[in-house]
Each structure stands twice: as C-alpha cells, then as structure tokens.
Scaffold this active site. Structure first.
Site, PDB file in Angstrom:
ATOM      1  N   CYS A 165       0.795  -1.222   0.000  1.00  0.00           N
ATOM      2  CA  CYS A 165       0.000   0.000   0.000  1.00  0.00           C
ATOM      3  C   CYS A 165       0.830   1.275   0.000  1.00  0.00           C
ATOM      4  CB  CYS A 165      -0.952  -0.009   1.193  1.00  0.00           C
ATOM      5  SG  CYS A 165      -2.000  -1.474   1.230  1.00  0.00           S
ATOM      6  N   HIS A 303      -3.023   8.055   6.010  1.00  0.00           N
ATOM      7  CA  HIS A 303      -3.217   6.739   5.401  1.00  0.00           C
ATOM      8  C   HIS A 303      -4.488   6.097   5.943  1.00  0.00           C
ATOM      9  CE1 HIS A 303      -2.169   2.954   3.501  1.00  0.00           C
ATOM     10  NE2 HIS A 303      -2.365   2.331   4.651  1.00  0.00           N
ATOM     11  N   GLU A 314      -0.947   5.549  13.652  1.00  0.00           N
ATOM     12  CA  GLU A 314      -0.733   6.752  12.853  1.00  0.00           C
ATOM     13  C   GLU A 314      -1.178   7.994  13.616  1.00  0.00           C
ATOM     14  OE1 GLU A 314      -1.440   8.529   8.331  1.00  0.00           O
ATOM     15  OE2 GLU A 314      -2.675   6.842   9.034  1.00  0.00           O
ATOM     16  N   LYS A 332     -10.476   7.369   2.922  1.00  0.00           N
ATOM     17  CA  LYS A 332     -10.865   5.975   2.730  1.00  0.00           C
ATOM     18  C   LYS A 332     -12.282   5.673   3.230  1.00  0.00           C
ATOM     19  CE  LYS A 332      -6.106   4.452   2.439  1.00  0.00           C
ATOM     20  NZ  LYS A 332      -5.457   5.778   2.555  1.00  0.00           N
ATOM     21  N   HIS A 337     -10.101   1.474   0.511  1.00  0.00           N
ATOM     22  CA  HIS A 337      -8.632   1.454   0.446  1.00  0.00           C
ATOM     23  C   HIS A 337      -8.197   0.986  -0.934  1.00  0.00           C
ATOM     24  CE1 HIS A 337      -4.532   1.222   1.241  1.00  0.00           C
ATOM     25  NE2 HIS A 337      -4.478   0.179   2.055  1.00  0.00           N
ATOM     26  N   PHE A 395       1.942  -3.131   4.681  1.00  0.00           N
ATOM     27  CA  PHE A 395       2.412  -4.391   5.243  1.00  0.00           C
ATOM     28  C   PHE A 395       3.912  -4.527   4.971  1.00  0.00           C
ATOM     29  CE2 PHE A 395      -1.969  -6.604   4.808  1.00  0.00           C
ATOM     30  CZ  PHE A 395      -2.329  -6.157   6.058  1.00  0.00           C
TER      31      PHE A 395
END
Length: 407
Positions: A165, A303, A314, A332, A337, A395
C-alpha cells in the site's frame, strides 16, 4: 550546485467515485461513497460483503491502442487511463517522450490480481492452452509501468516500486529523486491496483477486513472512529506528471504543487502491525528533507484505513509531531482502500482541496475518542492549504511520507 526541484503539472485518476480528477473530487465534496454491496462475491465469502470497484466503459478503454492493451490487466488499464488524463492536463509535447529524459515510475502491489487468478485456475484445471501469449505480461509486478511507457513511447528510466500500500507514494518519491539527481526531467509516476475476491480474502485472513454483512455497506469504512472494524478494499489508479521546475516554467506548464520532501523507512519488527515511532520518524525525515517545519504544515492526508491498530498508531505518531494543531483526514471512508494506488490517487483530491481552500473530513467519523490528541474535523473546514503532508503505511512495516507545497 543548485538543487533541482520537482513540481506536479498534471494529475489523472481512475477511482470508484469517477474516472477523472474532477468527477472524483466533486463526489467527495458531495460526501458520496464508492462502496457498495458485492453480491457477485457471495459464493466466495458465503455472505455479501462490501467493496469499492471501478467501472470502466469500452469507449474509455479503447483510447488505449490495442497493441498495448493486449498485455494490460486491469491495474495497467487503470494506470494507462489515469496517465492519459495527467499527460493531457500537463500539456507535455509528445516529442519529449523519445528523448530519454522522461521516466515512468508506477508502483503496485502485484501486476494484475485478476490475471493471476485466471492463470492459476487455467493451470490447475489443465486449461493452460487457453492463456494468451500476453498473459504473463499482465502478471509482472512492473506491468503498469512498462505498459504506460509503451503507450507513450517513453524510453527513459522505468521503475516500479512494489511495497504493497506504500507503492504509489514510493513511486512519487522515486520520481522526485530521479529529477533531483538529474536522471530525468519528467516522470509519469504514481500507483495502481485492482481488487479481487482473492485480494480481499487476504485481508480477511489477517482480521483486517470490515466484512460484516449489512444493508448499508457504505458505512463500514470508518477511519479513526472508535467503532471502526476494519478496511474496505477498493481499486483504481492515481498518476501524476512530475517535472523539474525550470523545465515546467520554460514551457509555461500549469503547476499544481511542488514535491518538497520525501522519506520512506520500515519498522523492522513486525510484518503487519504499524509502528508509531517509525511513522513519526518517517514524517520528520520527510519534513527535514524539504526544509519544512511542522508548524508550516496546513493539512495531513492520513493513510488511516479503518483498522484498529493501524489508525491508532498513525494518530499517535501525528500527535507526537503536530499535536492537535493541524487538521487530519482520511479519504478511505469515501473511497475505500485503493491499496498501492492510494497514496497517489488521494493526491488528486488534495489538489482540489488546495484550489478550494477546503479540508474534506473523514466520512463516517463520529466518535474520535480512540484516536484523540489530533485534530479530526467532522465537517468540511475552510482553510488555506499551502503545505500538506501525505502518509502511506504498508504491510512489511513500510512507511512513506511526502511533503508538498504551493510555489
């Protein structure tokens, strides 16, 4: 030696809320959601879950020459169509593409997820003869990047960051560095990804998916909300024309904003849990790279995907650096996403916010107690945005931050 600077002169998107920057941004301002129920996946999941698919029409797709199109999976198609919009907006002279001074830097999680599934099914069921000669080219991780290069006849540097991502934002950072190093004057850069039932099930196995069956799937994606229950998978592409400043000025190109500072790092300790300390370090490094102080930042495009652990980490990292002085939102809740596309695609919306002097809030955010300590507006906020920061977290413990500003 004077440091070379990079600016954005065009943006194109393919998204669940429209296949142009203007269409997507108007939908976002209207607080629309691209998330819908997916009855076509019921046999796979045993229930109707939500997702945010892209819709393309044949007329759009046929804008791409068939010679190139036959090696494109959906991710490459998304990138190609977004690139056509971005290049059109920038007004680039096609004669530039064959000079070796234009780069193509487009990232994705893999190549074509749907192409991968089709190839595996054909192999397992003994029907591999049904695969076309172009099937392998759809699967390659740099499929979008080389196909877009072929579309335009670009023969400069070709790269394809592949960091899940964070891929799209890493691509833009790589484009910035190529221009700073003098290895390119222009880069067609960004991210793309397609979502399939197999992609979605990978998040389900990690307990990161908002998979509850409901009549209102558009309410499932709730970044930063105390009642968030996971992410909603989406797809699309965001492609930017990144150009050396003097090059852009010489041809009187439209300048949307400057890519001022960039950083990427990894946590080095966990494959799927976000690390607030390393997210904070990444943001600080990007700010330092651009010579920008935290108090100069007017907006943070987070994000935040709607996962319990990720959003909390975050938010804590942002609070450490900015406190509650800078408005923060995640798109999002509207878009889902878009995976490797998200960092670049969401910049199309932020460009609209800069032009309007408007911060769009996080859709479906009602209870901020779980991520307290940062400024999370719940209504549209009139605010001049001269400098903003964009985060992507992936990830593998990968963090990426890009700081942008008006000239």
């Amino acid at each position: 030696m004077k440091k070379r600077r990079a600016v954005v002169t065009g943006i194109g998107v393919v998204s669940p809320l429209g296949n142009s920057v203007s269409a997507m941004y108007e939908a976002l301002k209207a607080n629309r959601s691209g998330i819908r129920a997916m009855p076509e996946w019921k046999d796979y999941f045993g229930k109707v879950i939500g997702a945010a698919p892209v819709t393309l029409d044949d007329a759009q797709v046929k804008k791409i020459n068939r010679k190139v199109r036959r090696t494109m999976g959906n991710a490459a198609l998304f990138a190609g169509l977004a690139a056509l919009e971005a290049v059109g907006q920038s007004g680039l002279d096609p004669a530039l593409f064959g000079t070796g001074r234009v780069a193509t830097v487009i990232g994705s999680t893999i190549g074509s997820a749907s192409g991968m599934s089709e190839a595996c099914i054909a192999e397992v069921t003994g029907r591999k003869e049904e695969l076309s000669a172009g099937s392998f080219f759809k699967l390659m991780s740099h499929s979008a990047s080389f196909n877009v290069a072929d579309m335009f006849g670009i023969n400069g540097v070709q790269l394809s960051p592949c960091s899940a991502c964070a891929s799209g934002l890493q691509a833009l950072g790589s484009a910035l560095e190529l221009i700073q190093l003098g290895k390119a004057d222009v880069a067609i850069s960004g991210g793309t990804d397609e979502s399939t039932s197999l992609v979605v099930s990978s998040f389900q196995m990690l307990y990161a998916l908002a998979e509850r069956e409901t009549d209102t799937p558009e309410l499932l994606s709730r970044p930063f909300d105390a009642d968030r229950e996971g992410l909603i998978c989406s797809e699309g592409a965001g492609i930017l024309v990144v150009e050396e400043l003097e090059h852009a000025l010489a041809r009187q190109a439209p300048i949307l904003f400057e890519l001022a500072g960039y950083a990427t790092n990894c946590s080095g300790w966990h494959v799927s849990h976000s690390d607030e300390k390393q997210i904070a370090r990444c943001m600080l490094t990007a700010l330092a790279d651009g010579g920008i102080a935290p108090e100069e930042v007017d907006y943070i495009s987070a994000h935040a995907t709607g996962t319990v652990v990720g959003d909390r980490a975050e938010a804590a990292a942002i609070a450490e650096i900015f406190g509650d002085k800078v408005p923060v939102s995640s798109l999002k809740g509207h878009l889902g996403h878009t995976l490797g596309a998200s960092g670049a695609l969401e910049l199309g919306a932020v460009a609209g916010m800069m032009a309007d002097g408007l911060v769009l809030p996080t859709r479906n955010l009602q209870n901020v107690s779980d991520c307290a300590g940062i400024w999370l507006p719940q209504e549209p906020l009139k605010r001049e945005i001269n400098c903003f920061l964009k985060n992507s977290v992936a990830f593998g413990g990968v963090n990426t931050s890009l700081v942008c500003r008006k000239l």
